[in-house]
Design an enzyme around this catalytic site. Structure first.
Site, mmCIF file in Angstrom:
data_model
loop_
_atom_site.group_PDB
_atom_site.id
_atom_site.type_symbol
_atom_site.label_atom_id
_atom_site.label_comp_id
_atom_site.label_asym_id
_atom_site.label_seq_id
_atom_site.Cartn_x
_atom_site.Cartn_y
_atom_site.Cartn_z
ATOM 1 N N ASN A 1 12.712 18.886 -13.251
ATOM 2 C CA ASN A 1 11.908 19.628 -14.232
ATOM 3 C C ASN A 1 10.434 19.648 -13.837
ATOM 4 O OD1 ASN A 1 14.311 19.810 -15.518
ATOM 5 N ND2 ASN A 1 13.847 18.336 -17.129
ATOM 6 N N VAL A 2 9.819 20.782 -14.092
ATOM 7 C CA VAL A 2 8.407 20.959 -13.733
ATOM 8 C C VAL A 2 7.519 20.911 -14.978
ATOM 9 C CG1 VAL A 2 9.017 22.318 -11.683
ATOM 10 C CG2 VAL A 2 8.536 23.511 -13.852
ATOM 11 N N ASP A 3 8.134 20.640 -16.141
ATOM 12 C CA ASP A 3 7.411 20.791 -17.416
ATOM 13 C C ASP A 3 6.503 19.616 -17.772
ATOM 14 O OD1 ASP A 3 9.226 18.820 -18.423
ATOM 15 O OD2 ASP A 3 10.620 20.382 -19.083
ATOM 16 N N HIS B 1 10.761 18.956 -7.813
ATOM 17 C CA HIS B 1 10.455 20.400 -7.770
ATOM 18 C C HIS B 1 9.004 20.676 -8.159
ATOM 19 C CE1 HIS B 1 15.005 21.645 -8.035
ATOM 20 N NE2 HIS B 1 14.664 21.161 -6.870
ATOM 21 N N CYS C 1 -3.860 25.838 -3.434
ATOM 22 C CA CYS C 1 -4.434 26.990 -2.740
ATOM 23 C C CYS C 1 -3.572 27.323 -1.519
ATOM 24 C CB CYS C 1 -5.867 26.701 -2.312
ATOM 25 S SG CYS C 1 -6.558 28.052 -1.332
ATOM 26 N N SER D 1 22.894 21.627 -14.047
ATOM 27 C CA SER D 1 24.125 22.311 -13.637
ATOM 28 C C SER D 1 24.542 21.866 -12.239
ATOM 29 C CB SER D 1 23.915 23.827 -13.665
ATOM 30 O OG SER D 1 22.837 24.184 -12.819
ATOM 31 N N PRO E 1 26.680 18.892 -22.037
ATOM 32 C CA PRO E 1 27.691 19.498 -22.920
ATOM 33 C C PRO E 1 28.791 20.197 -22.132
ATOM 34 C CG PRO E 1 25.474 20.239 -23.531
ATOM 35 C CD PRO E 1 25.343 19.446 -22.260
HETATM 36 C C1 BJW Z 1 22.154 20.323 -21.514
HETATM 37 C C2 BJW Z 1 21.622 20.579 -22.767
HETATM 38 C C3 BJW Z 1 21.297 19.464 -23.579
HETATM 39 C C4 BJW Z 1 21.992 22.470 -21.783
HETATM 40 N N1 BJW Z 1 21.511 18.234 -23.117
HETATM 41 N N2 BJW Z 1 22.356 19.095 -21.083
HETATM 42 C C5 BJW Z 1 20.398 30.749 0.509
HETATM 43 C C6 BJW Z 1 19.096 31.240 0.645
HETATM 44 C C7 BJW Z 1 17.972 30.406 0.418
HETATM 45 C C8 BJW Z 1 18.143 29.083 0.072
HETATM 46 C C9 BJW Z 1 19.446 28.605 -0.057
HETATM 47 C C10 BJW Z 1 20.564 29.427 0.183
HETATM 48 N N3 BJW Z 1 21.679 28.681 -0.027
HETATM 49 C C11 BJW Z 1 21.312 27.436 -0.375
HETATM 50 C C12 BJW Z 1 19.975 27.368 -0.406
HETATM 51 C C13 BJW Z 1 19.152 26.196 -0.772
HETATM 52 C C14 BJW Z 1 18.609 26.391 -2.192
HETATM 53 C C15 BJW Z 1 19.781 26.365 -3.169
HETATM 54 O O1 BJW Z 1 20.326 25.342 -3.469
HETATM 55 N N4 BJW Z 1 20.205 27.505 -3.694
HETATM 56 C C16 BJW Z 1 21.397 27.564 -4.555
HETATM 57 C C17 BJW Z 1 21.067 28.215 -5.886
HETATM 58 C C18 BJW Z 1 22.468 28.265 -3.775
HETATM 59 N N5 BJW Z 1 17.702 25.287 -2.422
HETATM 60 C C19 BJW Z 1 16.460 25.341 -1.985
HETATM 61 O O2 BJW Z 1 16.004 26.331 -1.441
HETATM 62 C C20 BJW Z 1 15.656 24.081 -2.136
HETATM 63 N N6 BJW Z 1 15.054 23.748 -0.889
HETATM 64 C C21 BJW Z 1 15.811 23.395 0.148
HETATM 65 O O3 BJW Z 1 17.011 23.256 0.073
HETATM 66 O O4 BJW Z 1 15.093 23.217 1.318
HETATM 67 C C22 BJW Z 1 15.859 23.194 2.538
HETATM 68 C C23 BJW Z 1 16.406 24.588 2.819
HETATM 69 C C24 BJW Z 1 15.537 25.653 2.869
HETATM 70 C C25 BJW Z 1 16.042 26.943 3.130
HETATM 71 C C26 BJW Z 1 17.395 27.162 3.303
HETATM 72 C C27 BJW Z 1 18.255 26.077 3.244
HETATM 73 C C28 BJW Z 1 17.741 24.788 3.015
HETATM 74 C C29 BJW Z 1 14.553 24.271 -3.157
HETATM 75 C C30 BJW Z 1 15.115 24.545 -4.511
HETATM 76 C C31 BJW Z 1 14.003 24.856 -5.489
HETATM 77 C C32 BJW Z 1 14.552 25.213 -6.862
HETATM 78 N N7 BJW Z 1 13.514 25.750 -7.646
HETATM 79 C C33 BJW Z 1 13.785 26.025 -9.061
HETATM 80 C C34 BJW Z 1 12.513 26.692 -9.620
HETATM 81 C C35 BJW Z 1 11.408 25.637 -9.731
HETATM 82 C C36 BJW Z 1 10.130 26.235 -10.173
HETATM 83 C C37 BJW Z 1 10.173 26.751 -11.579
HETATM 84 O O5 BJW Z 1 10.509 26.034 -12.530
HETATM 85 O O6 BJW Z 1 9.834 27.903 -11.691
HETATM 86 O O7 BJW Z 1 14.042 24.795 -9.748
HETATM 87 S S1 BJW Z 1 15.242 26.968 -9.358
HETATM 88 C C38 BJW Z 1 15.671 26.153 -10.850
HETATM 89 O O8 BJW Z 1 16.948 25.484 -10.678
HETATM 90 C C39 BJW Z 1 14.628 25.049 -11.042
HETATM 91 C C40 BJW Z 1 15.476 23.892 -11.474
HETATM 92 O O9 BJW Z 1 14.810 22.671 -11.227
HETATM 93 C C41 BJW Z 1 16.733 24.076 -10.649
HETATM 94 C C42 BJW Z 1 17.937 23.348 -11.179
HETATM 95 O O10 BJW Z 1 18.287 23.832 -12.430
HETATM 96 P P1 BJW Z 1 18.818 22.826 -13.562
HETATM 97 O O11 BJW Z 1 17.758 21.877 -13.908
HETATM 98 O O12 BJW Z 1 20.116 22.261 -13.141
HETATM 99 O O13 BJW Z 1 18.976 23.817 -14.804
HETATM 100 P P2 BJW Z 1 20.193 24.785 -15.195
HETATM 101 O O14 BJW Z 1 19.652 25.785 -16.132
HETATM 102 O O15 BJW Z 1 20.898 25.295 -14.006
HETATM 103 O O16 BJW Z 1 21.236 23.829 -15.938
HETATM 104 C C43 BJW Z 1 20.946 23.286 -17.195
HETATM 105 C C44 BJW Z 1 22.100 22.343 -17.582
HETATM 106 O O17 BJW Z 1 21.750 21.689 -18.781
HETATM 107 C C45 BJW Z 1 23.443 23.043 -17.816
HETATM 108 O O18 BJW Z 1 24.457 22.367 -17.093
HETATM 109 C C46 BJW Z 1 23.666 22.887 -19.331
HETATM 110 O O19 BJW Z 1 25.044 22.730 -19.673
HETATM 111 C C47 BJW Z 1 22.878 21.642 -19.623
HETATM 112 N N8 BJW Z 1 22.361 21.506 -21.008
HETATM 113 N N9 BJW Z 1 21.526 21.912 -23.027
HETATM 114 C C48 BJW Z 1 22.022 18.053 -21.936
HETATM 115 N N10 BJW Z 1 20.763 19.615 -24.895
HETATM 116 ZN ZN ZN Z 2 -8.699 27.180 -1.020
#
Ligand code: BJW
Ligand code: ZN
Length: 245
Positions: A102-104, A119, A127, A189, A214
């Site tokens: 989380n970034v919040d 993240h 910059c 997720s 959930p």
């Molecule tokens: C509850 C609830 C309650 C609901 N209680 N639970 C093809 C092209 C380019 C890259 C890739 C590629 N294939 C793979 C990659 C790598 C890529 C990746 O994994 N992509 C996949 C999507 C396929 N990853 C990256 O690029 C990462 N870097 C990396 O791997 O470097 C090496 C590399 C580079 C290049 C190529 C290959 C390797 C960096 C990832 C950065 C992710 N950034 C984001 C945005 C951050 C900035 C912002 O906030 O704006 O991060 S994306 C977004 O997803 C955010 C989150 O941190 C992240 C994860 O999401 P999260 O937290 O799991 O949220 P949700 O919404 O998915 O799930 C919520 C869950 O909560 C659900 O399960 C609900 O059920 C549950 N829930 N209420 C408890 N009350």
């Molecule tokens: Zn600068």
């Protein structure tokens, strides 16, 4: 699955090395939107047009408008009982690390100190020209904002798709996953790498893995216990009075 709530409470009580991995679901009860799911941010907008370096290069103003909107929304959100429970348990476990996607900033606001923000933070700006980084919580009058030192474009201090994770938090997370006795995975997720692989790393190193979500996820299959509830309910129940229980 082997553990019910009382079993897992017992594991927490005797645990000397605990890692917790959180995702957007942990902040959902605070009013911060998640990314995936029916009301997620990615339902409204395509992530590839907002959360990639290419999108920022193509239209920095568009990307910044979205981030400014999210910053405004998060500014009005307070930590929930899940954040508070995590902040409280930290003091009771000798070796503890909270790894968050989380970034919040709500974990720190709740009082957590041992936090690896893998993240980045939506409250940090960097910059793109000179690399200078600072915390900035106020809105920007003009978008996209520019660096006062070199005139370069400022970008949000978050990790976009295709970017490497910040080395400090990333190494701290990997080291902890290699040595922890227990990993709790809450509110993610588990589809975004590399965090999607963290539960597997811990499991292979002999840790117990517990999930709080959930919904079923890709890590559910390897869990020693799963709690299908909201983190704001389940985490306080797991950690309730960790020193005295
Ligand atoms: C509850 C609830 C309650 C609901 N209680 N639970 C093809 C092209 C380019 C890259 C890739 C590629 N294939 C793979 C990659 C790598 C890529 C990746 O994994 N992509 C996949 C999507 C396929 N990853 C990256 O690029 C990462 N870097 C990396 O791997 O470097 C090496 C590399 C580079 C290049 C190529 C290959 C390797 C960096 C990832 C950065 C992710 N950034 C984001 C945005 C951050 C900035 C912002 O906030 O704006 O991060 S994306 C977004 O997803 C955010 C989150 O941190 C992240 C994860 O999401 P999260 O937290 O799991 O949220 P949700 O919404 O998915 O799930 C919520 C869950 O909560 C659900 O399960 C609900 O059920 C549950 N829930 N209420 C408890 N009350
Ligand atoms: Zn600068």
């Amino acid at each position: 699955m082997t553990g019910g709530i009382n079993t897992v409470r017992g594991w927490v009580r005797t645990c000397r090395s605990l890692c917790v991995l959180t995702g957007a679901g942990v902040s959902a009860e605070s009013g911060v939107p998640t990314f995936r799911g029916p009301e997620g941010l990615w339902k409204m907008r395509d992530p590839m047009t907002l959360a990639t370096p290419e999108a920022f290069a193509a239209d920095p103003r568009e990307v910044w408008e979205w981030y400014q909107w999210r910053r405004q929304r998060i500014r009005g959100c307070a930590p929930n009982p899940g954040h508070a429970a995590l902040a409280a348990v930290e003091a009771a476990i000798p070796d503890f690390l909270l790894v968050t996607q989380n970034v919040d900033g709500l974990h720190r606001l709740a009082g957590s100190r041992q936090v690896a923000e893998i993240h980045g933070s939506i409250w940090v700006v960097r910059c793109a020209g000179c690399g200078a980084e600072r915390e900035e919580r106020d809105d920007f009058a003009d978008l996209p904002p520019r660096c006062t030192a070199c005139g370069g474009l400022l970008r949000p201090g978050v990790v976009w798709f295709g970017e490497m994770l910040p080395p400090g938090p990333s190494s701290a997370a990997m080291e902890m996953l290699s040595r922890c006795e227990m990993l709790i995975v809450a509110g993610t997720s588990a589809v975004v790498a590399p965090a999607s692989g963290y539960a597997g790393v811990a499991k292979r190193r002999g840790a117990r893995v517990i999930e709080v979500n959930p919904d079923e996820t890709l890590v559910s299959a390897i869990c020693d216990a799963t709690f299908r509830g909201k983190s704001g309910d389940v985490l306080p129940a797991l950690f309730g009075h960790p020193k005295s229980a």
